[in-house]
Design a protein around this motif. Structure first.
Motif, PDB file in Angstrom:
ATOM      1  N   SER A 153       0.830  -1.208   0.000  1.00 15.01           N
ATOM      2  CA  SER A 153       0.000   0.000   0.000  1.00 15.01           C
ATOM      3  C   SER A 153       0.867   1.263   0.000  1.00 15.01           C
ATOM      4  N   ILE A 171     -13.495  -2.873   2.741  1.00 15.15           N
ATOM      5  CA  ILE A 171     -13.644  -1.529   2.200  1.00 15.15           C
ATOM      6  C   ILE A 171     -15.054  -0.986   2.393  1.00 15.15           C
ATOM      7  N   LEU A 223      -5.075   2.465  -0.791  1.00 16.04           N
ATOM      8  CA  LEU A 223      -6.111   1.478  -0.472  1.00 16.04           C
ATOM      9  C   LEU A 223      -6.049   0.295  -1.432  1.00 16.04           C
TER      10      LEU A 223
END
Lengths: 336, 325
Positions: free
Chosen positions: A300, B260, B292
């Motif tokens: 990430s 999410i 993300l």
């Protein structure tokens, strides 16, 4: 006789608990059905009470669900049959021992602990626990700082695994091991659910080998199916054992990475539990329990992180990034 | 065989009745409102429960629910003054034990809170958990949460509130910009392993949410705070949507959906797309989106807009390029 009065469910359950608490030697089923409020109104002295008996069975389950120790006793000397079974709630097992008290500070902390669960049965259970706590009449300390802590239980397998582990049931499910692409079917005895690094895991014993395995709930890709088999209850603190084992793995694995100065990675990974500065400037040493999970976590951060070692983590990190790149450079048509 | 489920609330009402009785026994005279406040419920629920308790009891010797076998209350006090006085008691002497699962829920909750300044005394925390286990009617079910170390930033936040002084820190926002902020702390919130501070930001002159792990060099200033918790209304949700949010279409593997869900707006459709589900998420900017999506490799793919796909692709490509240097 007038038409039977409708007795609300909670009144029937409450009356049943009172009656069973008050009896020393226990009451037989027919005594209960013919005398206890909520049953007696529907009891037929000479006739079929099958419906009422089923009602009683369900009520027993509901009462036990609340942690009320409703026990069945077989009086010695009497013939073993369903009619002679007696039911009671032993006072000592029902009542909170008198020496268990909580301070105002402890009560406040327990209020916060209960607030942690906002969804599913864990939330129901903690809400009930707090009601029982309030029975003690302690006023909680008002905390200095306002908190709104929350543990999520969104994995679909959490509730069925929690039920199975309470009932000592062996279960079957498909599991996609991190880093593998094909799911395999597992048959295990779940002994604990634990959250580690923000992820829910199930600690389970393989019945054939006796080996302990940890499963990431997020990677369970099927329903949880009880096999019908059960396993003997374990009285060890299985949750603590599971956490200790994963902690040992965490402590034994160190990654060496390089982070971009002043980046999000530099800031947050330094605050990650157990992080130490490496030999060179910008090098960090991270602890981890699973290389594949750490690879996802590091992916990430994009170019803010370069993995130096171990090689397995380096490869895992690269392959994650390559997968992200590939998925976002294929043309729409190629998704097909 | 399908079991006709009793409505859940009957069970909860029973737990409430069994808790209310010992509380009333300990209070010779108490107002309905006091009891409602203590239990955190409506006054009407208290009245309803007291009426039920007052007519309940045990069958007794005669199996006829004689007067002495029933609870009783001072009815005039109850009807006229909204006061509860128990005048006869049966069967119940003490509070009920916790069930194994109830104790487990609180024990795991306490383990989770171990990062808070309130729980630094580990011995006291262990004692409290042991009391819960001993106060349960069955062995607590095995649900455990990793205990965290006490967090120094949270300790300072607490001090700021206690001393009513503003907190100053360097904050790296998700766009990667570093700014010095002065904040009146209002509430500490968390979701699993992520901790947040919500406070009045003097730079933005608005309520802002800060990730604790993005806070650098926190110090207490000598400035008094302008707002206390309770003076500012905080939205219930940690992540609030804004009119400026960008909508992004994604494909997501069903198992990753819970990860999410905070980003999926209410009412968004989930449409099967191969093995995945196609849906839309809302993000404040693509800087957050790329982090993300890259953190869920193989699970989430941006479909459109093209610009968002490109931002994610560039992010991954730049990271890979470092391996080829």
């Amino acid at each position: 006789m007038a038409a039977p009065v409708r007795v609300p469910v909670e009144e029937r359950l409450f009356s049943l608990v009172l009656a069973l608490l008050a009896t020393e030697n226990g009451l037989t089923k027919s005594e209960i059905l013919s005398t206890v409020q909520g049953y007696r109104q529907r009891y037929k002295t000479s006739g079929d009470n099958a419906n009422l008996e089923r009602q009683f069975e369900r009520d027993k389950d509901d009462i036990r669900e609340l942690g009320v120790p409703l026990e069945t006793i077989q009086p010695p000397g009497e013939a073993v049959n369903n009619q002679s079974l007696r039911y009671r709630i032993p006072r000592g097992d029902y009542e909170l021992p008198r020496d268990i008290t909580f301070s105002a500070e402890e009560t406040a902390l327990l209020g916060l602990a209960g607030m942690v669960w906002r969804e599913g049965t864990m939330s129901t259970e903690s809400r009930r626990a707090l009601i029982k706590l309030r029975a003690l009449g302690i006023e909680a300390d008002e905390p200095v700082l306002a908190y709104a802590p929350r543990l999520r239980v969104r994995d679909a397998s959490f509730e069925p695994l929690n039920n199975a582990l309470e009932r000592n049931q062996v279960v079957r499910f498909s599991y996609l091991k991190p880093g593998q692409s094909e799911a395999t079917v597992r048959e295990v005895a779940p002994v604990a659910l634990f959250q580690y690094q923000g992820r829910w895991h199930c600690s389970a014993i393989e019945p054939d080998t006796g080996a302990r395995k940890s499963f990431l709930l997020r990677r369970i890709v099927s329903d949880i199916a009880p096999t019908g088999a059960t396993f003997p209850p374990r009285d060890a603190d299985e949750g603590e054992i599971a956490l200790r084992e994963i902690e040992e793995i965490w402590n034994a694995n160190t990654a060496r990475i390089r982070v971009e100065p002043h980046s999000d990675a530099a800031m947050r990974l330094r605050k990650r539990r157990g992080t130490r500065e490496g030999a060179d400037n910008g090098e960090l040493l991270l602890q981890f329990a699973d290389a594949n999970l750490l690879a996802e976590e590091l992916a990430s951060y994009g170019p803010e992180v370069l993995v130096l070692e171990p090689d397995q983590l380096r490869q895992a990190h690269r392959s994650r990034l390559a997968a992200v790149l590939a998925a976002h450079t294929e043309t729409e048509a190629a998704h097909g | 065989m399908a079991r006709a489920k009793q409505p859940l609330h009957a069970r909860d009402k029973l737990a409430f009745l069994l808790s209310l009785v010992p509380y009333l026994m300990d209070h010779d005279r108490v107002s309905v409102q006091t009891v409602a406040d203590h239990f955190g419920v409506d006054a009407e629920l208290i009245r309803e429960s007291v009426r039920l308790i007052a007519i309940s009891g045990i069958p007794g010797e005669t199996a006829a629910y004689q007067h002495d076998d029933l609870f009783d209350i001072a009815w005039d006090d109850f009807e006229d003054n909204d006061q509860i006085v128990l005048t006869n008691m049966v069967a119940i002497d003490e509070s009920p034990r916790f069930s194994g699962r109830e104790a487990a829920a609180l024990i795991a909750g306490l383990q989770y809170l171990s990062a808070l300044p309130e729980t630094v005394d580990r011995a006291a925390l262990a004692t409290l958990m042991a009391k819960l286990a001993r106060g349960a009617s069955a062995l607590p079910t095995q649900v455990a949460v990793e205990t965290a170390e006490a967090d120094a930033t949270l300790e300072l936040v607490r001090e700021a509130v206690e001393e009513e002084r503003q907190l100053q820190f360097d904050y790296l926002n998700s766009r990667g910009e570093l700014e010095s902020r002065r904040v009146d702390p209002l509430r500490v919130e968390s979701v699993d392993a992520d901790w947040y501070l919500r406070g009045w930001c003097h730079l933005r002159e608005a309520v802002r949410t800060f990730r604790i792990d993005r806070i650098g060099n926190p110090v207490l200033t000598d400035e008094r705070i302008s707002f206390h918790a309770g003076e500012v209304t905080l939205p219930d949700t940690l992540f609030e949507g804004s009119a400026d949010d960008l909508s992004v279409t994604i494909d997501i593997s069903p198992a990753a959906l819970p990860l999410i869900s905070d980003y999926i707006p209410a009412g968004a459709k989930l449409v099967p797309s191969g093995d995945a589900l196609r849906t839309s998420i809302r993000v404040s900017h693509y800087h957050g989106l790329k982090r993300l999506v890259a953190g869920l490799p193989g699970m989430v793919t941006v479909v459109e807009p093209e610009e968002a796909r490109q931002v994610v692709a560039d992010w991954a490509a730049a990271a890979l390029a470092r391996y080829n240097d």
